[in-house]
Design an enzyme around this catalytic site. Structure first.
Site, PDB file in Angstrom:
ATOM      1  N   ASP A   9       0.883  -1.163   0.000  1.00  0.00           N
ATOM      2  CA  ASP A   9       0.000   0.000   0.000  1.00  0.00           C
ATOM      3  C   ASP A   9       0.922   1.215   0.000  1.00  0.00           C
ATOM      4  O   ASP A   9       1.501   1.560   1.022  1.00  0.00           O
ATOM      5  CB  ASP A   9      -0.881  -0.035   1.262  1.00  0.00           C
ATOM      6  CG  ASP A   9      -1.634   1.273   1.506  1.00  0.00           C
ATOM      7  OD1 ASP A   9      -1.642   2.134   0.604  1.00  0.00           O
ATOM      8  OD2 ASP A   9      -2.214   1.415   2.604  1.00  0.00           O
ATOM      9  N   LYS A  71       2.867  11.216  -3.523  1.00  0.00           N
ATOM     10  CA  LYS A  71       1.822  10.504  -4.269  1.00  0.00           C
ATOM     11  C   LYS A  71       0.881  11.458  -5.009  1.00  0.00           C
ATOM     12  O   LYS A  71       0.354  11.122  -6.066  1.00  0.00           O
ATOM     13  CB  LYS A  71       1.015   9.645  -3.294  1.00  0.00           C
ATOM     14  CG  LYS A  71       0.024   8.702  -3.944  1.00  0.00           C
ATOM     15  CD  LYS A  71      -0.564   7.798  -2.887  1.00  0.00           C
ATOM     16  CE  LYS A  71      -1.620   6.870  -3.427  1.00  0.00           C
ATOM     17  NZ  LYS A  71      -2.116   5.975  -2.365  1.00  0.00           N
ATOM     18  N   GLU A 148      -7.264   0.508  -4.180  1.00  0.00           N
ATOM     19  CA  GLU A 148      -7.216   0.364  -2.732  1.00  0.00           C
ATOM     20  C   GLU A 148      -8.506  -0.212  -2.125  1.00  0.00           C
ATOM     21  O   GLU A 148      -8.434  -1.138  -1.301  1.00  0.00           O
ATOM     22  CB  GLU A 148      -6.856   1.715  -2.088  1.00  0.00           C
ATOM     23  CG  GLU A 148      -5.384   2.075  -2.343  1.00  0.00           C
ATOM     24  CD  GLU A 148      -5.072   3.549  -2.188  1.00  0.00           C
ATOM     25  OE1 GLU A 148      -5.943   4.303  -1.704  1.00  0.00           O
ATOM     26  OE2 GLU A 148      -3.953   3.961  -2.542  1.00  0.00           O
ATOM     27  N   ASP A 177     -12.678   5.173   3.262  1.00  0.00           N
ATOM     28  CA  ASP A 177     -11.228   5.277   3.446  1.00  0.00           C
ATOM     29  C   ASP A 177     -10.825   6.735   3.651  1.00  0.00           C
ATOM     30  O   ASP A 177     -10.785   7.523   2.702  1.00  0.00           O
ATOM     31  CB  ASP A 177     -10.513   4.682   2.222  1.00  0.00           C
ATOM     32  CG  ASP A 177      -8.981   4.681   2.379  1.00  0.00           C
ATOM     33  OD1 ASP A 177      -8.457   5.346   3.295  1.00  0.00           O
ATOM     34  OD2 ASP A 177      -8.315   4.011   1.567  1.00  0.00           O
TER      35      ASP A 177
HETATM   36 MG    MG Z   1      -4.421   4.836   2.316  1.00  0.00          MG
END
Ligand code: MG
Ligand code: ADP
Length: 629
Positions: A9, A71, A148, A177
């Protein structure tokens, strides 16, 4: 090395690595003994590279040479400059991945060469590709990039199977999330070894950092009130405040009050100043109440996109470190009227699911398939500049959709297929993906040719668009490599904008349709008059001319009702007159050749738009712009 595929991840704030051992997904700790690898890279003045927790720790004293949240820039041209050397987001991410690889190898005692890496569901092709490249740079073979939320569900799906056995029951799951800088909501179906994402929505600028910021702002304000010193301009002080704010926030997830103490944060003529405040959970929640409220909109959007209601949701999974905050859990509870699942650590669940996908690829876990959805609708431009969708957003991929279209003008021999992506009603407001022409359509009255347009969206997100003339079999096509080459922000923005402009667009679309019909009617009337020639009485001819003129006049205005009414009058007049003319033709008056075939059918019957179409669903007729060749 078969079966030894790690799941990673690669998070905005933290990264986690996991592996399946004996059927169980287990998280691999870093060399520092922590299961979180902060996604932070620092460059020391002596040229040393610091990665993970050491980098995070020195970020306070070395803010200029520390890279965080890289990211956000994946798939962009953004560069990080340190000592005249430039680094791409891929290279920075590769440094994080390399540390993960090295630490994992040391822990496992064997080389780690293959990985499954997760990305947000909204990541575009270029962002996915950049992530893959980062893996390659780090010496990892990236076997698969997966979403994800899908990974989270894989983690729960496998748990379910190992606990209960596969009873073939399907569960609809909402994945909530909330990480450090992003919020994603996904609706997923799990059952029978299948994990299927039904819809996704989110906010790319909502996460734990925002909660930290609120504490920071509060601290700065309180400090200013007490000492009349503004800490904003002191970069080092700000870094310390940020760290202290995050720590306070984390403490407040477990405790009802916490002390924030930063000695020597500033100084003035009277000497050094220390920051020391007590923050209660109640106060913290008051400072951040609106952030909690902001979570609601994406959740509702995902729900409405999936076409499901709250009752259809069997399970809500909490993912991401920020879901540890009690206020977030309360919000989820009240929105969905159920207790959210937290059986799997919200920090670890994504990596654990990625490891399971690795095990699927290695053949250790069977019968699990991944499906994905498109983030934006795909379609073409039709007459009046209208965007006509073929594939709706959140459709499962791979998928294929075919529709029949027709020409907008008599004798039209070329149609242009303009492929677009977006949610707005008018083509001009959406993203153009490419265009091509289908030529050599045999000349025919408008509405007669049948042109079959097919959109094929494959599992990699590549779109093939083809157009085929049904009469001749002539075919043209185009391949669009990365239709979703939009950033998450752009996608969010486009969806939101579509909602904001929905009314306005609908109005413009209506106007376009009305004006279009008026033009066609005038065109038809003039054709008919020419075609029928002598067979129209002077009286009828005058009536028709008057109707045409009246419509032309009203078209100068913005009075849509009047345009529509005058169009109807012209259409009725024309219909009566041509019926009369043909009637007299059939009843014996000598005609000169075949009458213009375009006069026989009323245009409304031939040119269809989405609204009010009475054609069967897969036989809808859409006209293109008039494009004479
Ligand atoms: Mg995350
Ligand atoms: P990402 O997916 O963006 O990398 P994570 O899922 O690791 O992020 O979440 C990181 C965020 O979670 C940070 O903002 C961190 O402060 C927050 N967080 C971690 N633990 C807690 C906690 N116990 N209470 C509140 N927030 C937490």
């Amino acid at each position: 090395m078969a079966g030894k595929i790690v799941g990673i991840d690669l998070g905005t704030t933290n990264s986690v690595v996991s592996i399946v051992e004996g059927g169980e997904s287990v998280v691999i700790p870093s060399a520092e003994g922590d299961y979180l690898f902060p996604s932070v890279v620092g460059f020391s003045k002596t040229g040393e590279r610091l990665i993970g927790s050491v980098a995070k720790r020195q970020a306070v004293s070395n803010p200029d040479r520390t890279v965080i949240s890289i990211k956000r820039y994946m798939g962009t041209e953004h560069k990080v400059t340190i000592d005249d050397k430039q680094y791409s987001p891929q290279e920075i991410s590769a440094m994080i991945l390399q540390k993960i690889k090295t630490d994992a190898e040391a822990y496992l005692g064997f080389p780690v060469e293959q990985a499954v890496i997760t990305v947000p569901a909204y990541f575009s092709d270029s962002e996915r590709q950049a992530t893959k490249d980062a893996g390659t740079i780090a010496g990892l073979e990236v076997l698969r990039i997966i979403n994800e939320p899908t990974a989270s569900c894989m983690a729960y799906g496998l748990n379910k199977e190992s606990e209960n056995g596969d009873d073939g029951k399907t569960e609809t799951v909402l994945v909530w999330d909330l990480g450090g800088g992003t919020f994603d909501v996904s609706i997923v179906e799990i059952g029978g070894g299948l994990v299927e994402v039904k819809a996704t929505a989110g906010n790319s600028h909502l996460g734990g950092d925002d909660w930290d910021q609120r504490i920071m702002d509060w601290l700065i304000e309180e400090f200013k009130a007490k000492y009349n010193i503004d800490l904003h301009s002191d970069r080092l002080a700000m870094q310390r405040l940020k760290e202290a704010s995050e720590n306070a926030k984390i403490k407040l997830s477990a405790e009802t009050s916490t002390r924030i103490n930063l000695p020597f944060i500033a100084a003035d003529s009277t000497g050094p100043k220390h920051l020391d405040f007590e923050l209660t959970r109640v106060k913290f929640q008051a400072l951040t109440a609106d952030l909690i409220e902001q979570c609601e909109e994406p959740a509702k959007r995902a729900m409405s996109d999936s076409g499901l209601s709250i009752h259809d949701i069997n399970k809500v999974l909490l993912v991401g470190g920020s879901t540890r905050m009690p206020a977030v859990q309360d919000k989820v509870r009240s929105l969905f009227n159920k207790e959210p699942s937290r059986e799997i650590d919200p920090d670890k669940v994504v990596a654990m699911g990625a490891a399971i996908q690795g095990a699927v690829l290695a053949g250790e876990v069977k019968d699990m398939v991944l499906l994905d959805v498109t983030s934006l609708s795909l379609g073409i431009e039709t007459v009046g500049g209208v965007f006509t969708k073929l594939i709706e957003r959140n459709s499962h991929i791979p998928c294929s959709k075919t529709r029949i279209f027709t020409t907008a003008a008599d004798g039209q021999t070329i149609v242009e297929v303009h492929c677009l992506q977006g949610e707005r009603e008018l083509a001009a407001h959406n993203k153009s993906l490419g265009r091509f022409e289908l030529r050599n359509i045999p000349p025919a009255p408008r509405g007669v040719p049948q042109i079959e347009v097919t959109f094929d969206l494959d599992a990699n997100g590549i779109v093939n668009v083809s157009a085929k003339d049904m009469a001749t079999g002539n075919k043209q096509k185009i391949t669009i490599q990365s239709p979703t080459n939009l950033s998450r922000e752009e996608v969010d923005h486009m969806v939101k904008e579509a909602a904001v402009y929905a009314d306005e667009d609908a109005k413009r679309r209506e106007e376009s349709t009305i004006r279009n019909k008026a033009n066609i009617e005038i065109d038809t009337a003039e054709h008919t008059m020419r075609d029928l020639g002598e067979r129209i009485t002077p009286e009828h001819s005058r009536a028709l001319r008057d109707s045409i003129d009246r419509l032309r006049m009203s078209m100068q205005s913005f009075d849509l009702q009047k345009i529509a009414a005058d169009t109807k009058t012209l259409s009725d007049t024309l219909f009566a007159i041509s019926t009369d003319a043909y009637y007299s033709l059939e009843t014996g008056r000598v005609g000169a050749g075949a009458p213009g075939s375009s006069a026989l059918k009323r245009p409304e019957d031939r040119i269809e738009t989405d609204e009010g179409s009475e054609e069967p669903a897969d036989e809808e007729l859409f006209g293109w712009f008039d494009k004479k060749g």
